[in-house]
Design a protein around this motif. Structure first.
Motif, PDB file in Angstrom:
ATOM      1  N   TRP A   1       0.856  -1.197   0.000  1.00  0.00           N
ATOM      2  CA  TRP A   1       0.000   0.000   0.000  1.00  0.00           C
ATOM      3  C   TRP A   1       0.885   1.237   0.000  1.00  0.00           C
ATOM      4  N   TYR A   2       0.509   2.232  -0.836  1.00  0.00           N
ATOM      5  CA  TYR A   2       1.279   3.468  -0.927  1.00  0.00           C
ATOM      6  C   TYR A   2       0.354   4.679  -0.736  1.00  0.00           C
ATOM      7  N   PRO A   3       0.073   5.067   0.517  1.00  0.00           N
ATOM      8  CA  PRO A   3      -0.631   6.328   0.746  1.00  0.00           C
ATOM      9  C   PRO A   3       0.358   7.487   0.720  1.00  0.00           C
ATOM     10  N   ALA A   4      -0.124   8.680   0.432  1.00  0.00           N
ATOM     11  CA  ALA A   4       0.756   9.855   0.399  1.00  0.00           C
ATOM     12  C   ALA A   4       0.033  11.057   1.003  1.00  0.00           C
ATOM     13  N   PHE A   5       0.840  11.943   1.610  1.00  0.00           N
ATOM     14  CA  PHE A   5       0.343  13.200   2.173  1.00  0.00           C
ATOM     15  C   PHE A   5      -0.695  12.959   3.271  1.00  0.00           C
ATOM     16  N   VAL A   6      -0.438  11.963   4.107  1.00  0.00           N
ATOM     17  CA  VAL A   6      -1.358  11.654   5.200  1.00  0.00           C
ATOM     18  C   VAL A   6      -0.583  11.576   6.510  1.00  0.00           C
ATOM     19  N   PRO A   7      -1.226  11.887   7.636  1.00  0.00           N
ATOM     20  CA  PRO A   7      -0.553  11.753   8.931  1.00  0.00           C
ATOM     21  C   PRO A   7      -0.535  10.303   9.391  1.00  0.00           C
ATOM     22  N   PRO A   8       0.260   9.999  10.419  1.00  0.00           N
ATOM     23  CA  PRO A   8       0.352   8.619  10.907  1.00  0.00           C
ATOM     24  C   PRO A   8      -0.992   8.010  11.297  1.00  0.00           C
ATOM     25  N   SER A   9      -1.917   8.814  11.820  1.00  0.00           N
ATOM     26  CA  SER A   9      -3.217   8.273  12.238  1.00  0.00           C
ATOM     27  C   SER A   9      -3.980   7.679  11.064  1.00  0.00           C
ATOM     28  N   VAL A  10      -3.864   8.296   9.885  1.00  0.00           N
ATOM     29  CA  VAL A  10      -4.544   7.772   8.695  1.00  0.00           C
ATOM     30  C   VAL A  10      -3.882   6.475   8.237  1.00  0.00           C
ATOM     31  N   VAL A  11      -2.563   6.411   8.347  1.00  0.00           N
ATOM     32  CA  VAL A  11      -1.844   5.181   8.009  1.00  0.00           C
ATOM     33  C   VAL A  11      -2.299   4.045   8.920  1.00  0.00           C
ATOM     34  N   ALA A  12      -2.357   4.308  10.209  1.00  0.00           N
ATOM     35  CA  ALA A  12      -2.763   3.282  11.166  1.00  0.00           C
ATOM     36  C   ALA A  12      -4.189   2.814  10.896  1.00  0.00           C
ATOM     37  N   ASP A  13      -5.081   3.752  10.559  1.00  0.00           N
ATOM     38  CA  ASP A  13      -6.471   3.386  10.289  1.00  0.00           C
ATOM     39  C   ASP A  13      -6.568   2.536   9.027  1.00  0.00           C
ATOM     40  N   GLY A  14      -5.799   2.879   7.990  1.00  0.00           N
ATOM     41  CA  GLY A  14      -5.814   2.071   6.772  1.00  0.00           C
ATOM     42  C   GLY A  14      -5.300   0.669   7.011  1.00  0.00           C
ATOM     43  N   ILE A  15      -4.232   0.543   7.794  1.00  0.00           N
ATOM     44  CA  ILE A  15      -3.693  -0.786   8.112  1.00  0.00           C
ATOM     45  C   ILE A  15      -4.725  -1.598   8.889  1.00  0.00           C
ATOM     46  N   ARG A  16      -5.437  -0.932   9.800  1.00  0.00           N
ATOM     47  CA  ARG A  16      -6.492  -1.635  10.556  1.00  0.00           C
ATOM     48  C   ARG A  16      -7.568  -2.160   9.606  1.00  0.00           C
ATOM     49  N   GLN A  17      -7.983  -1.343   8.628  1.00  0.00           N
ATOM     50  CA  GLN A  17      -9.006  -1.787   7.672  1.00  0.00           C
ATOM     51  C   GLN A  17      -8.507  -2.967   6.847  1.00  0.00           C
ATOM     52  N   LEU A  18      -7.255  -2.913   6.421  1.00  0.00           N
ATOM     53  CA  LEU A  18      -6.692  -4.025   5.648  1.00  0.00           C
ATOM     54  C   LEU A  18      -6.687  -5.310   6.471  1.00  0.00           C
ATOM     55  N   ARG A  19      -6.278  -5.216   7.712  1.00  0.00           N
ATOM     56  CA  ARG A  19      -6.205  -6.411   8.552  1.00  0.00           C
ATOM     57  C   ARG A  19      -7.585  -6.981   8.848  1.00  0.00           C
ATOM     58  N   GLU A  20      -8.592  -6.105   8.952  1.00  0.00           N
ATOM     59  CA  GLU A  20      -9.962  -6.590   9.151  1.00  0.00           C
ATOM     60  C   GLU A  20     -10.437  -7.405   7.958  1.00  0.00           C
ATOM     61  N   LEU A  21      -9.858  -7.122   6.776  1.00  0.00           N
ATOM     62  CA  LEU A  21     -10.179  -7.872   5.566  1.00  0.00           C
ATOM     63  C   LEU A  21      -9.251  -9.072   5.379  1.00  0.00           C
ATOM     64  N   GLY A  22      -8.374  -9.301   6.349  1.00  0.00           N
ATOM     65  CA  GLY A  22      -7.441 -10.413   6.269  1.00  0.00           C
ATOM     66  C   GLY A  22      -6.273 -10.159   5.343  1.00  0.00           C
ATOM     67  N   ILE A  23      -5.940  -8.884   5.105  1.00  0.00           N
ATOM     68  CA  ILE A  23      -4.872  -8.520   4.171  1.00  0.00           C
ATOM     69  C   ILE A  23      -3.672  -8.011   4.962  1.00  0.00           C
ATOM     70  N   GLU A  24      -2.535  -8.636   4.759  1.00  0.00           N
ATOM     71  CA  GLU A  24      -1.274  -8.170   5.328  1.00  0.00           C
ATOM     72  C   GLU A  24      -0.451  -7.575   4.191  1.00  0.00           C
TER      73      GLU A  24
END
Length: 289
Positions: A178-201
């Motif tokens: 995953w390549y997000p850009a121009f986002v703070p760490p909180s948005v990165v953490a939230d995206g990773i949480r969503q991916l993991r909820e879908l079973g995606i590492e």
């Protein structure tokens, strides 16, 4: 954490060649150099594949990244051919971020190559469906025509830009990062949480606007206004910046690592890119990167 750096727009900055900028980054121990992919952007921009070919010839170790390539502007076959060629020229040093294009640069580029702007997402999916096979020299069907490109090349790490259901689907289908850009760490953490909820590492690389050392407030304010063009509010834009001394920058970069990112691509906005890379390298040392 791995630390990369964006190369400057060579249509604007004539102070050094692409190879000189990249060799400087390589000498400082940075992990990778990155370029955007634009046909008709807001600022002059050289072709990203030719810039990276020049960098490949002028360096030996540093990785070469696209942050991000817009393959729908190129078509599947040419995008794959260029990626495979760069793998051969660089000795398998490529990292390919992939995006579908967005609103900040308008639709002129799409009209120029005869691709309807509204179809960019669908066409990006069509490219992604065959890109790994084409790069690897396997048969793939494009518009009903079965083709095989040669010479085959190692499929580079693929990173998907954007966020939300479309990006998550592309990441899952390709086994990509995953390549997000121009986002703070909180948005990165939230995206990773969503991916993991879908079973995606998925490994995460974050593009971050960086301005290090003593800067006039007007320079920072101008960058915040520029980030607003990407649809974020002023408060979020300021949170997404990394600024200050190398020690302060190391603390801010550590927050991205804590959020789950394995790589940060620094996008310096002050004019002196050589100084910015040197300060970034010092921050990386303090971070232990």
């Amino acid at each position: 954490m791995k630390i990369g750096v964006q190369l400057p727009s060579f249509g604007v900055d004539p102070s050094a060649t692409a190879a000189e900028h990249a060799r400087h980054a390589e000498g400082l121990g940075l992990e990778s150099v990155w370029t955007g992919d634009h046909l008709i952007p807001a600022l002059p921009y050289l072709d990203s594949t030719l810039v990276q070919a020049t960098v490949a010839a002028g360096t030996s170790r540093i990785k070469l990244g696209f942050g991000v390539m817009i393959p729908a502007l190129r078509g599947a076959a040419w995008a794959a051919k260029q990626i495979a060629t760069l793998q051969h020229l660089s000795g398998d040093r490529l990292i390919v971020g992939i995006g579908s294009g967005g609103d900040p640069h308008g639709d002129a580029a799409w009209r120029a190559v005869g691709v309807p702007y509204r179809e960019r997402g669908k066409r990006t999916d069509a490219v992604l469906a065959v890109l790994p096979d084409l790069v690897a020299g396997r048969e793939a069907a494009i518009d009903g025509e079965v083709v095989r490109l040669s010479p085959p090349a190692t499929v580079p790490p693929l990173l998907i830009g954007g966020s939300g259901p479309v990006a998550w689907r592309r990441i899952q289908r390709l086994g990509a990062g995953w390549y997000p850009a121009f986002v703070p760490p909180s948005v990165v953490a939230d995206g990773i949480r969503q991916l993991r909820e879908l079973g995606i590492e998925a490994p995460v690389t974050v593009g971050v606007s960086v301005g290090l050392g003593p800067l006039e407030q007007s320079i920072v304010d101008d960058r915040v206004r520029g980030l607003a063009d990407y649809g974020m509010g002023e408060e979020q834009a300021r949170k997404a910046l990394v600024t200050g001394s190398p020690a302060q920058a190391a603390e801010q970069l550590a927050a991205f690592a804590e959020a789950g990112a394995e790589r940060v691509v620094a996008m310096p906005f002050p004019a002196d890119r050589f100084q910015q890379r040197e300060l970034l390298a010092e921050a990386a040392k303090q971070l232990g990167a």
